[in-house]
Design a protein around this motif. Structure first.
Motif, PDB file in Angstrom:
ATOM      1  N   LEU A 289      68.052  68.014  53.495  1.00 28.46           N
ATOM      2  CA  LEU A 289      69.213  68.870  53.202  1.00 28.46           C
ATOM      3  C   LEU A 289      68.672  70.093  52.475  1.00 28.46           C
ATOM      4  CD1 LEU A 289      71.405  66.055  51.595  1.00 28.46           C
ATOM      5  CD2 LEU A 289      71.549  66.856  53.960  1.00 28.46           C
TER       6      LEU A 289
ATOM      7  N   ILE B  20      76.047  70.467  48.706  1.00 29.11           N
ATOM      8  CA  ILE B  20      77.092  69.441  48.632  1.00 29.11           C
ATOM      9  C   ILE B  20      78.459  70.035  48.970  1.00 29.11           C
ATOM     10  CG2 ILE B  20      78.332  67.925  47.043  1.00 29.11           C
ATOM     11  CD1 ILE B  20      75.548  67.437  45.686  1.00 29.11           C
TER      12      ILE B  20
ATOM     13  N   ALA C  88      71.630  67.617  57.449  1.00 31.53           N
ATOM     14  CA  ALA C  88      72.831  68.428  57.242  1.00 31.53           C
ATOM     15  C   ALA C  88      73.364  68.953  58.565  1.00 31.53           C
ATOM     16  CB  ALA C  88      72.527  69.590  56.296  1.00 31.53           C
TER      17      ALA C  88
ATOM     18  N   GLY D  76      78.768  60.657  57.161  1.00 31.93           N
ATOM     19  CA  GLY D  76      78.284  60.904  55.811  1.00 31.93           C
ATOM     20  C   GLY D  76      76.856  61.386  55.872  1.00 31.93           C
ATOM     21  N   ALA D  77      76.417  62.028  54.806  1.00 33.73           N
ATOM     22  CA  ALA D  77      75.039  62.491  54.701  1.00 33.73           C
ATOM     23  C   ALA D  77      74.415  61.880  53.457  1.00 33.73           C
ATOM     24  CB  ALA D  77      74.976  64.009  54.620  1.00 33.73           C
TER      25      ALA D  77
ATOM     26  N   LEU E 144      78.701  70.728  52.767  1.00 40.38           N
ATOM     27  CA  LEU E 144      78.895  69.487  53.523  1.00 40.38           C
ATOM     28  C   LEU E 144      80.355  69.041  53.431  1.00 40.38           C
ATOM     29  CD1 LEU E 144      75.663  67.515  52.551  1.00 40.38           C
ATOM     30  CD2 LEU E 144      76.243  68.382  54.838  1.00 40.38           C
ATOM     31  N   GLU E 145      80.884  69.023  52.218  1.00 41.27           N
ATOM     32  CA  GLU E 145      82.265  68.574  52.025  1.00 41.27           C
ATOM     33  C   GLU E 145      83.264  69.494  52.724  1.00 41.27           C
ATOM     34  OE1 GLU E 145      82.362  68.258  47.762  1.00 41.27           O
ATOM     35  OE2 GLU E 145      81.546  66.211  47.807  1.00 41.27           O
TER      36      GLU E 145
ATOM     37  N   VAL F 286      82.099  66.414  55.874  1.00 37.26           N
ATOM     38  CA  VAL F 286      81.058  65.387  55.742  1.00 37.26           C
ATOM     39  C   VAL F 286      81.195  64.717  54.380  1.00 37.26           C
ATOM     40  CG1 VAL F 286      78.563  64.978  55.652  1.00 37.26           C
ATOM     41  CG2 VAL F 286      79.494  66.680  57.241  1.00 37.26           C
ATOM     42  N   ASP F 287      81.130  63.385  54.357  1.00 30.51           N
ATOM     43  CA  ASP F 287      81.145  62.640  53.102  1.00 30.51           C
ATOM     44  C   ASP F 287      79.775  62.810  52.436  1.00 30.51           C
ATOM     45  OD1 ASP F 287      81.033  60.774  51.049  1.00 30.51           O
ATOM     46  OD2 ASP F 287      82.039  59.209  52.196  1.00 30.51           O
ATOM     47  N   ALA F 288      79.742  63.471  51.286  1.00 30.85           N
ATOM     48  CA  ALA F 288      78.486  63.748  50.598  1.00 30.85           C
ATOM     49  C   ALA F 288      78.320  62.922  49.326  1.00 30.85           C
ATOM     50  CB  ALA F 288      78.394  65.234  50.276  1.00 30.85           C
ATOM     51  N   THR F 289      79.082  61.831  49.194  1.00 31.50           N
ATOM     52  CA  THR F 289      79.011  61.038  47.962  1.00 31.50           C
ATOM     53  C   THR F 289      77.659  60.351  47.781  1.00 31.50           C
ATOM     54  OG1 THR F 289      80.083  59.166  49.074  1.00 31.50           O
ATOM     55  CG2 THR F 289      81.502  60.665  47.830  1.00 31.50           C
TER      56      THR F 289
ATOM     57  N   VAL G 162      74.743  61.779  48.450  1.00 39.33           N
ATOM     58  CA  VAL G 162      73.697  62.768  48.206  1.00 39.33           C
ATOM     59  C   VAL G 162      73.298  62.668  46.743  1.00 39.33           C
ATOM     60  CG1 VAL G 162      73.125  65.224  48.159  1.00 39.33           C
ATOM     61  CG2 VAL G 162      74.492  64.308  50.031  1.00 39.33           C
TER      62      VAL G 162
END
Length: 92
Positions: free
Chosen positions: A11, A73, A44, A58-59, A76-77, A81-84, A86
């Motif tokens: 990323l 972050i 990403a 998700g990433a 992505l959001e 994209v779920d970036a939780t 990262v």
């Protein structure tokens, strides 16, 4: 958020440059009109493309605990994209 696909890997925040008139000589500065940030890296890019296709994705990867990491972050959001997962790395 339940996800169907997890994109793991690199990323990055790509610092781009608008076109310049010429390649600078060694030690010379050439002004650019813009220096925008863009998201990049295989994880990403794949995650964002999948989200645009309607896949719940998700990433996972590591970013610095700085403005560039926050940019990654947030981007992505914003793209769905779920970036939780990262991980922010302090001091990087």
């Amino acid at each position: 958020m339940a996800i169907d696909c997890l994109s793991a890997g690199i990323l990055v925040a790509d610092h781009l440059c608008s076109p310049i008139d010429k390649m600078p000589e060694a030690g010379e500065l050439v002004l650019a009109d813009e220096l925008p940030l863009a998201i990049g890296g295989c994880a990403a890019n794949a995650a964002i493309d999948l989200a645009r296709l309607g896949v719940s994705v998700g990433a996972v990867g590591c970013v610095g605990s700085d403005a560039f990491g926050e940019f990654i972050i947030a981007t992505l959001e914003e793209q769905g994209v779920d970036a939780t997962a990262v991980k922010r790395q302090p001091g990087v």
